[in-house]
Design a protein around this motif. Structure first.
Motif, short mmCIF file in Angstrom:
data_model
loop_
_atom_site.label_atom_id
_atom_site.label_comp_id
_atom_site.label_asym_id
_atom_site.label_seq_id
_atom_site.Cartn_x
_atom_site.Cartn_y
_atom_site.Cartn_z
N MET A 2 18.62 13.97 4.57
CA MET A 2 19.67 13.58 3.67
C MET A 2 19.07 13.22 2.31
O MET A 2 19.13 12.08 1.86
CB MET A 2 20.42 12.41 4.28
CG MET A 2 21.69 12.08 3.58
SD MET A 2 22.78 11.08 4.59
CE MET A 2 22.35 9.46 4.06
N THR A 3 18.49 14.19 1.66
CA THR A 3 17.89 13.95 0.35
C THR A 3 18.60 14.81 -0.69
O THR A 3 19.12 15.88 -0.39
CB THR A 3 16.39 14.28 0.34
OG1 THR A 3 16.23 15.66 0.68
CG2 THR A 3 15.64 13.43 1.33
N LEU A 4 18.58 14.34 -1.90
CA LEU A 4 19.16 15.08 -3.01
C LEU A 4 18.09 15.99 -3.61
O LEU A 4 16.93 15.60 -3.72
CB LEU A 4 19.68 14.11 -4.08
CG LEU A 4 20.85 13.25 -3.65
CD1 LEU A 4 21.11 12.17 -4.69
CD2 LEU A 4 22.09 14.09 -3.47
N PRO A 5 18.48 17.19 -4.04
CA PRO A 5 17.50 18.10 -4.65
C PRO A 5 17.00 17.55 -5.99
O PRO A 5 17.70 16.80 -6.68
CB PRO A 5 18.27 19.40 -4.84
CG PRO A 5 19.64 19.18 -4.35
CD PRO A 5 19.78 17.79 -3.90
N PHE A 6 15.80 17.95 -6.34
CA PHE A 6 15.18 17.48 -7.58
C PHE A 6 15.99 17.91 -8.80
O PHE A 6 16.15 17.15 -9.75
CB PHE A 6 13.74 18.01 -7.67
CG PHE A 6 13.02 17.55 -8.90
CD1 PHE A 6 12.63 16.23 -9.02
CD2 PHE A 6 12.74 18.43 -9.92
CE1 PHE A 6 11.96 15.80 -10.16
CE2 PHE A 6 12.07 18.01 -11.05
CZ PHE A 6 11.68 16.68 -11.17
N TRP A 7 16.51 19.15 -8.78
CA TRP A 7 17.30 19.62 -9.93
C TRP A 7 18.53 18.74 -10.15
O TRP A 7 18.93 18.50 -11.29
CB TRP A 7 17.71 21.09 -9.77
CG TRP A 7 18.70 21.34 -8.67
CD1 TRP A 7 18.43 21.72 -7.39
CD2 TRP A 7 20.12 21.19 -8.74
NE1 TRP A 7 19.59 21.83 -6.66
CE2 TRP A 7 20.64 21.52 -7.47
CE3 TRP A 7 21.01 20.84 -9.74
CZ2 TRP A 7 22.00 21.49 -7.19
CZ3 TRP A 7 22.36 20.81 -9.46
CH2 TRP A 7 22.85 21.13 -8.20
N PHE A 8 19.11 18.27 -9.06
CA PHE A 8 20.29 17.41 -9.18
C PHE A 8 19.93 16.08 -9.84
O PHE A 8 20.66 15.59 -10.70
CB PHE A 8 20.89 17.16 -7.79
CG PHE A 8 22.11 16.29 -7.81
CD1 PHE A 8 23.34 16.83 -8.11
CD2 PHE A 8 22.02 14.94 -7.55
CE1 PHE A 8 24.47 16.03 -8.14
CE2 PHE A 8 23.13 14.13 -7.58
CZ PHE A 8 24.37 14.68 -7.88
N LEU A 9 18.81 15.50 -9.44
CA LEU A 9 18.39 14.22 -10.00
C LEU A 9 18.10 14.31 -11.49
O LEU A 9 18.42 13.41 -12.26
CB LEU A 9 17.17 13.69 -9.25
CG LEU A 9 17.40 13.32 -7.79
CD1 LEU A 9 16.07 13.03 -7.11
CD2 LEU A 9 18.33 12.14 -7.68
N VAL A 10 17.50 15.41 -11.91
CA VAL A 10 17.13 15.57 -13.32
C VAL A 10 18.35 15.94 -14.17
O VAL A 10 18.65 15.29 -15.18
CB VAL A 10 16.02 16.62 -13.48
CG1 VAL A 10 15.75 16.90 -14.95
CG2 VAL A 10 14.75 16.16 -12.79
N LEU A 11 19.08 16.97 -13.76
CA LEU A 11 20.19 17.45 -14.59
C LEU A 11 21.39 16.51 -14.60
O LEU A 11 22.16 16.50 -15.56
CB LEU A 11 20.63 18.84 -14.11
CG LEU A 11 19.63 19.96 -14.38
CD1 LEU A 11 20.16 21.28 -13.86
CD2 LEU A 11 19.33 20.07 -15.87
#
Length: 92
Positions: A1-10
């Motif tokens: 249940m982790t959020l993708p890196f692109w989601f965290l940055v964008l």
């Protein structure tokens, strides 16, 4: 249940678009975001919903603090009025 890196940055810059893309890709299914409340939160206050997602995924992490600081900056700057231009009076 982790959020993708692109989601965290964008999501720092384009929170509504990132929430829509993550929802379409099915990345938000593990967080059980069903019903009207998450939809209204995504439309009205997307940054708070992103903070909730990050907290559910990672707890109090560096990403949570970064997003919290950005949210405070955005909400603090939202009340300021834009600078008005002076009208030049042209003499005829």
């Amino acid at each position: 249940m982790t959020l993708p890196f692109w989601f965290l940055v964008l999501s720092l810059f384009l929170p509504r678009i990132c929430l829509a893309i993550a929802w379409l890709q099915g990345n938000l299914v593990p967080f059980h975001l069903l019903g009207w409340v998450p939809l209204l939160a995504a439309i009205l206050v997307p940054r708070i919903l992103i903070l909730v997602l990050i907290y559910q995924s990672q707890g109090l992490s560096v990403w949570f603090l970064i997003h919290a600081v950005v949210m405070v900056c955005v909400f603090a700057g939202a009340g300021s009025q834009p600078a008005r231009r002076r009208r030049r009076s042209e003499d005829f």
